[in-house]
Design a protein around this motif. Structure first.
Motif, short mmCIF file in Angstrom:
data_model
loop_
_atom_site.label_atom_id
_atom_site.label_comp_id
_atom_site.label_asym_id
_atom_site.label_seq_id
_atom_site.Cartn_x
_atom_site.Cartn_y
_atom_site.Cartn_z
N LYS A 106 73.32 -21.62 22.82
CA LYS A 106 72.16 -21.28 21.99
C LYS A 106 71.62 -19.90 22.31
O LYS A 106 71.27 -19.13 21.40
CB LYS A 106 71.06 -22.33 22.16
CG LYS A 106 69.86 -22.09 21.23
CD LYS A 106 68.81 -23.16 21.40
CE LYS A 106 67.60 -22.88 20.48
NZ LYS A 106 66.54 -23.89 20.62
N ASP A 107 71.55 -19.53 23.59
CA ASP A 107 71.02 -18.22 23.95
C ASP A 107 71.92 -17.09 23.46
O ASP A 107 71.44 -16.01 23.09
CB ASP A 107 70.83 -18.12 25.47
CG ASP A 107 69.57 -18.84 25.94
OD1 ASP A 107 68.75 -19.23 25.09
OD2 ASP A 107 69.42 -18.99 27.17
N TYR A 108 73.23 -17.33 23.46
CA TYR A 108 74.16 -16.34 22.92
C TYR A 108 73.86 -16.12 21.44
O TYR A 108 73.79 -14.98 20.97
CB TYR A 108 75.60 -16.82 23.10
CG TYR A 108 76.65 -15.86 22.58
CD1 TYR A 108 77.29 -14.97 23.43
CD2 TYR A 108 77.00 -15.84 21.23
CE1 TYR A 108 78.25 -14.08 22.95
CE2 TYR A 108 77.95 -14.96 20.74
CZ TYR A 108 78.57 -14.08 21.60
OH TYR A 108 79.52 -13.20 21.11
N ARG A 109 73.66 -17.21 20.72
CA ARG A 109 73.38 -17.10 19.29
C ARG A 109 72.05 -16.38 19.05
O ARG A 109 71.92 -15.58 18.12
CB ARG A 109 73.36 -18.48 18.64
CG ARG A 109 74.67 -19.24 18.77
CD ARG A 109 74.75 -20.42 17.81
NE ARG A 109 73.66 -21.37 17.94
CZ ARG A 109 73.65 -22.41 18.77
NH1 ARG A 109 74.70 -22.62 19.58
NH2 ARG A 109 72.62 -23.24 18.81
N VAL A 144 72.60 -15.94 8.08
CA VAL A 144 73.30 -16.10 9.36
C VAL A 144 72.29 -16.20 10.50
O VAL A 144 72.43 -17.03 11.41
CB VAL A 144 74.27 -14.92 9.60
CG1 VAL A 144 74.82 -14.96 11.02
CG2 VAL A 144 75.41 -14.96 8.59
N ILE A 145 71.24 -15.38 10.46
CA ILE A 145 70.21 -15.43 11.50
C ILE A 145 69.56 -16.82 11.56
O ILE A 145 69.36 -17.39 12.63
CB ILE A 145 69.14 -14.34 11.26
CG1 ILE A 145 69.71 -12.96 11.61
CG2 ILE A 145 67.88 -14.61 12.10
CD1 ILE A 145 68.76 -11.81 11.32
N LYS A 146 69.24 -17.38 10.40
CA LYS A 146 68.65 -18.73 10.36
C LYS A 146 69.59 -19.76 10.98
O LYS A 146 69.17 -20.64 11.72
CB LYS A 146 68.32 -19.11 8.92
CG LYS A 146 67.17 -18.32 8.32
CD LYS A 146 66.90 -18.76 6.89
CE LYS A 146 65.74 -17.95 6.29
NZ LYS A 146 65.47 -18.34 4.89
N LEU A 147 70.88 -19.61 10.66
CA LEU A 147 71.87 -20.54 11.21
C LEU A 147 71.97 -20.40 12.72
O LEU A 147 72.04 -21.39 13.46
CB LEU A 147 73.23 -20.26 10.56
CG LEU A 147 74.42 -21.11 11.01
CD1 LEU A 147 74.20 -22.57 10.64
CD2 LEU A 147 75.71 -20.59 10.39
N LEU A 148 71.95 -19.16 13.20
CA LEU A 148 72.09 -18.91 14.63
C LEU A 148 70.94 -19.49 15.45
O LEU A 148 71.11 -19.83 16.62
CB LEU A 148 72.18 -17.40 14.89
CG LEU A 148 73.43 -16.70 14.39
CD1 LEU A 148 73.27 -15.18 14.49
CD2 LEU A 148 74.67 -17.14 15.16
N LYS A 149 69.79 -19.61 14.84
CA LYS A 149 68.61 -20.08 15.57
C LYS A 149 68.48 -21.60 15.59
O LYS A 149 67.54 -22.13 16.20
CB LYS A 149 67.35 -19.45 14.96
CG LYS A 149 67.25 -17.94 15.23
CD LYS A 149 65.97 -17.37 14.67
CE LYS A 149 65.84 -15.88 15.01
NZ LYS A 149 64.59 -15.29 14.48
N LEU A 150 69.40 -22.31 14.95
CA LEU A 150 69.33 -23.76 14.92
C LEU A 150 69.64 -24.36 16.30
O LEU A 150 70.37 -23.75 17.09
CB LEU A 150 70.33 -24.32 13.91
CG LEU A 150 70.02 -24.10 12.43
CD1 LEU A 150 71.20 -24.58 11.58
CD2 LEU A 150 68.74 -24.81 12.02
N GLY A 187 75.51 -16.77 27.95
CA GLY A 187 74.63 -16.53 26.82
C GLY A 187 73.22 -16.18 27.25
O GLY A 187 72.57 -15.30 26.65
N THR A 188 72.74 -16.83 28.28
CA THR A 188 71.40 -16.55 28.80
C THR A 188 71.30 -15.14 29.34
O THR A 188 70.30 -14.44 29.13
CB THR A 188 71.04 -17.57 29.90
OG1 THR A 188 71.08 -18.89 29.34
CG2 THR A 188 69.65 -17.30 30.46
#
Length: 339
Positions: A212-215, A247-253, A330-331
């Motif tokens: 998630k942090d990578y996204r 894409v940004i919205k998807l990445l933040k899920l 990712g962090t």
């Protein structure tokens, strides 16, 4: 009366060049690859193999593949697919000026948004110059073997000759033409900002995006790119059918929702990774100046803050100086891009 056959050159036969040219050659296109002697030797020994995460493999015997190491092979070509790294565009243009016949159509199949402008400046009006957006990821998979790990439709700024378009389509590669090409090219640039993040992680795309942090870090660098584009009055389009905002919205899920949606929206092979990571591991130069570097450069001109992309740019330059990925989590990448 049959239409004349288009004589094609793939100039810069690396991963993308070999894959595009191999698709065309599988349909008996009149095509020459222009690349390094090591590719010539590998194909002589093994032929050329293309694999795809969804489609059947294609193998071309050595007798079907013509590879030249000199740009003089451009001399009788009608269509030149330029697949060199972006930092080599100006040098490639000089070779085209020296060897290609006037009137040939040069298509930039490269990353970044500056290559067509560089080609037009170097080539003048003697050649037709246009761009192409290559949507998929291709990596080396052995000697003269190349693997396509993601899907997508090839997007050309202008129409191709009928026989070239037909060859792509018969090989199973969809094509499209025109539309908001500049905006779509910007959309690809913003998505390609992930090349650097994947290089910093040192793993596959699937491994990277599972974090998630990578996204979240990827969302940060895209947002800065959108801010730059907005200031330039660029109407950012779509890449593989999706806008960078979506894409940004998807990445933040959250992870669970992200995985469910990604399985339906984008197909990524388990082995797929960025070409920049490949370049790092085999000792080639980085294209970072044409990706994060482009966002940072234009941000400085326009007065738009690009903190995240600047930090990624510096980290990639350090990685290439050391010759190895720092293999950040990712962090750790999120900490790099967030103030």
């Amino acid at each position: 009366m049959n239409s004349p056959t288009t004589k094609i050159a793939v100039f810069g036969a690396g991963s993308i060049g070999c894959y595009l040219g191999g698709l065309l050659k599988s349909q008996d296109a009149d095509l020459v690859f222009i690349g390094r002697s090591r590719l010539q030797h590998a194909v002589k020994q093994n032929g050329l193999t293309l694999t795809h995460f969804q489609n059947a493999p294609i193998h071309l015997g050595a007798e079907k593949v013509t590879i030249k190491t000199s740009s003089s092979a451009l001399s009788d070509c009608d269509l030149i697919l330029l697949c060199t790294k972006s930092q080599d565009t100006a040098l490639a243009a000089q070779d085209i000026l020296k060897h290609a016949k006037p009137g040939a159509h040069v298509i930039s199949c490269q990353n970044g948004i500056r290559n067509v402008a560089v080609l037009k400046e170097e080539l003048g009006t003697a050649f037709k110059v246009s761009g192409a957006i290559v949507p998929f990821n291709v990596t080396p998979n052995g000697s003269a073997s190349y693997h396509c790990g993601t899907g997508g439709t090839l997007h050309f700024e202008h129409n191709l000759p009928d026989d070239v378009c037909l060859a792509f389509n018969k090989a199973g590669q969809a094509t499209q033409y025109g539309g908001n090409f500049e905006g779509d090219q910007w959309a690809k640039l913003l998505v390609n900002l992930n090349n650097a993040l994947n290089t910093l992680s040192g793993g596959t795309l699937r491994e990277s995006f599972s974090q998630k942090d990578y996204r979240r870090a990827f969302a940060c660098v895209i947002q800065e790119g959108l801010d730059v584009a907005k200031t330039k009055d660029i109407e950012v389009g779509r890449f593989n059918g999706h806008s960078p905002k979506a894409v940004i919205k998807l990445l933040k899920l959250p992870n669970v929702l992200y995985r469910i949606l990604m399985d339906h929206i984008v197909k990524i092979d388990a082995k797929a990774r960025s070409s920049m990571l490949d370049d790092l591991e085999i000792g080639r130069k980085s294209e970072i100046e044409y990706l994060q570097g482009e966002i940072v450069r234009q941000g400085k001109i326009l007065g738009v803050e690009t903190y995240a992309n600047s930090n990624v740019l510096d980290a990639i330059n350090t990685a290439f100086e050391k010759g190895m990925s720092p293999k950040l989590s990712g962090t750790e990448i999120l900490k790099l891009v967030k103030k």
